[in-house]
Write an enzyme that holds these catalytic residues in place. Structure first.
Site, short mmCIF file in Angstrom:
data_model
loop_
_atom_site.label_atom_id
_atom_site.label_comp_id
_atom_site.label_asym_id
_atom_site.label_seq_id
_atom_site.Cartn_x
_atom_site.Cartn_y
_atom_site.Cartn_z
N ASN A 10 -0.89 7.94 6.88
CA ASN A 10 -0.46 6.83 7.72
C ASN A 10 -1.70 6.06 8.15
O ASN A 10 -2.47 6.52 9.00
CB ASN A 10 0.30 7.36 8.94
CG ASN A 10 0.72 6.26 9.89
OD1 ASN A 10 0.65 5.07 9.58
ND2 ASN A 10 1.16 6.65 11.08
N TRP A 11 -1.90 4.89 7.56
CA TRP A 11 -3.09 4.10 7.87
C TRP A 11 -2.99 3.37 9.22
O TRP A 11 -3.96 2.82 9.69
CB TRP A 11 -3.36 3.09 6.75
CG TRP A 11 -4.06 3.69 5.57
CD1 TRP A 11 -4.13 5.01 5.23
CD2 TRP A 11 -4.79 2.98 4.55
NE1 TRP A 11 -4.86 5.19 4.08
CE2 TRP A 11 -5.28 3.95 3.64
CE3 TRP A 11 -5.06 1.64 4.33
CZ2 TRP A 11 -6.03 3.60 2.52
CZ3 TRP A 11 -5.81 1.29 3.22
CH2 TRP A 11 -6.30 2.26 2.33
N LYS A 12 -1.79 3.35 9.80
CA LYS A 12 -1.58 2.68 11.08
C LYS A 12 -2.09 1.23 10.99
O LYS A 12 -1.95 0.59 9.95
CB LYS A 12 -2.22 3.48 12.21
CG LYS A 12 -1.73 4.93 12.24
CD LYS A 12 -2.17 5.71 13.43
CE LYS A 12 -1.62 7.13 13.36
NZ LYS A 12 -1.95 7.91 14.57
N HIS A 90 7.83 7.12 14.69
CA HIS A 90 6.53 7.66 15.04
C HIS A 90 6.34 7.54 16.55
O HIS A 90 6.84 6.61 17.18
CB HIS A 90 5.43 6.88 14.30
CG HIS A 90 4.08 7.52 14.40
ND1 HIS A 90 3.27 7.39 15.50
CD2 HIS A 90 3.38 8.30 13.52
CE1 HIS A 90 2.15 8.06 15.31
NE2 HIS A 90 2.19 8.62 14.12
N GLU A 92 4.01 6.56 18.31
CA GLU A 92 3.42 5.30 18.75
C GLU A 92 4.45 4.19 18.80
O GLU A 92 4.37 3.27 19.63
CB GLU A 92 2.24 4.95 17.85
CG GLU A 92 1.07 5.90 18.05
CD GLU A 92 0.13 6.00 16.87
OE1 GLU A 92 -0.79 6.83 16.94
OE2 GLU A 92 0.31 5.26 15.88
N GLU A 160 5.10 15.78 14.71
CA GLU A 160 3.82 15.31 15.21
C GLU A 160 3.77 15.48 16.72
O GLU A 160 4.26 14.62 17.46
CB GLU A 160 3.60 13.84 14.84
CG GLU A 160 3.43 13.60 13.36
CD GLU A 160 2.67 12.31 13.09
OE1 GLU A 160 1.84 12.31 12.19
OE2 GLU A 160 2.91 11.32 13.79
N GLY A 166 -4.61 12.09 17.02
CA GLY A 166 -5.85 11.37 17.27
C GLY A 166 -6.72 11.94 18.37
O GLY A 166 -7.70 11.31 18.77
N SER A 204 -3.89 15.47 13.92
CA SER A 204 -5.28 15.92 13.72
C SER A 204 -5.43 16.87 12.54
O SER A 204 -6.13 17.88 12.62
CB SER A 204 -5.82 16.57 15.01
OG SER A 204 -5.86 15.63 16.06
N GLY A 225 -3.25 10.97 9.68
CA GLY A 225 -3.67 9.69 10.21
C GLY A 225 -5.06 9.30 9.75
O GLY A 225 -5.28 8.93 8.60
#
Length: 244
Positions: A10-12, A90, A92, A160, A166, A204, A225
């Site tokens: 997931n490049w976000k 997700h 976020e 997650e 992160g 992570s 990530g």
């Protein structure tokens, strides 16, 4: 049928066209991996990345097929750009955009109707973990976010823990195992092919801990990530999953 092993990145909100050089390196270094590999870049890169020949996914889609939804992307549009998957729910998105389980489920239905595989995310916050609510939270998210039309072929579940994304913090093997066993139990009780759903761990994941994570029962792969942005970091994770 055993769940398919999947290394998903997931490049976000990271990456531009020049970043696709990392995909060239990844494909050159791992031409025939022993697992499925998926990258979910920003929407601006979906078409160009899919053209590289690597499985590509979106990071979100709208529940409606079209309409007056400025700034949103329909599942069919992702499919048209070459995507095969889409990440939904997700943490976020749930936090930044207040997405509910019901909204995630509606998006998953839209993804399925467009021919996309939905990667549905679940996970507890640090406060929920500390309060001993993890299993209840995950059970509720699975019940509310995974639609009845889900199958092992069109849906992947990613656990997650919000507090591990992160932060460099990773749950213990026992904690990951407990949640993945719960997810397998809940899916098996609800769906005829629940034993075949791929279950990913995210939070992570790094080259240094990947092998340990992939040895945990019911872990079919990872949703990665930051470590998916560079071939030098993502490659060892692919190797570890291939060997698991």
């Amino acid at each position: 049928m055993a769940p398919r092993k999947l290394a998903a990145g997931n490049w976000k909100m990271n990456g531009t066209l020049t970043s696709l050089a990392e995909i060239d390196r990844l494909l050159a270094d791992h031409p025939a991996p022993g697992c499925d590999v998926l990258i979910c870049p920003p929407a601006t890169l979906v078409q160009a990345m899919a053209a590289k020949g690597i499985a590509t996914g979106g990071q979100d889609c709208h529940a409606k097929a079209s309409g007056a939804h400025t700034g949103d992307i329909a599942a069919a549009q992702l499919r048209d750009a070459g995507a095969s998957h889409v990440i939904l729910g997700h943490s976020e998105r749930r936090t930044d955009h207040a997405e509910t389980d019901a909204q995630v489920a509606a998006k998953a239905v839209a993804a399925h109707e467009a021919g996309l595989i939905a990667v549905i995310c679940v996970g507890e916050t640090e406060a929920q973990r500390d309060a001993g609510e993890t299993l209840d939270v995950i059970s509720a998210q699975l019940a509310g976010s995974v639609p009845d039309c889900a199958t092992a072929a069109n849906t992947v579940i990613a656990y997650e823990p919000v507090w591990a994304i992160g932060t460099g913090r990773t749950p213990t093997s026992g904690q990951i195992a407990e949640v993945h066993a719960l997810m397998r139990d809940r899916l098996s009780a609800r769906f005829a092919d629940g034993a075949d759903f791929a279950l990913l761990y995210g939070g992570s994941v790094k080259p240094g801990n990947a092998a340990e994570i992939f040895a945990i029962p019911h872990v079919s792969g990872a949703l990665v990530g930051g470590a998916s942005l560079k071939a030098a970091d993502f490659g060892p994770i692919i190797v570890a999953l291939s060997a698991a």
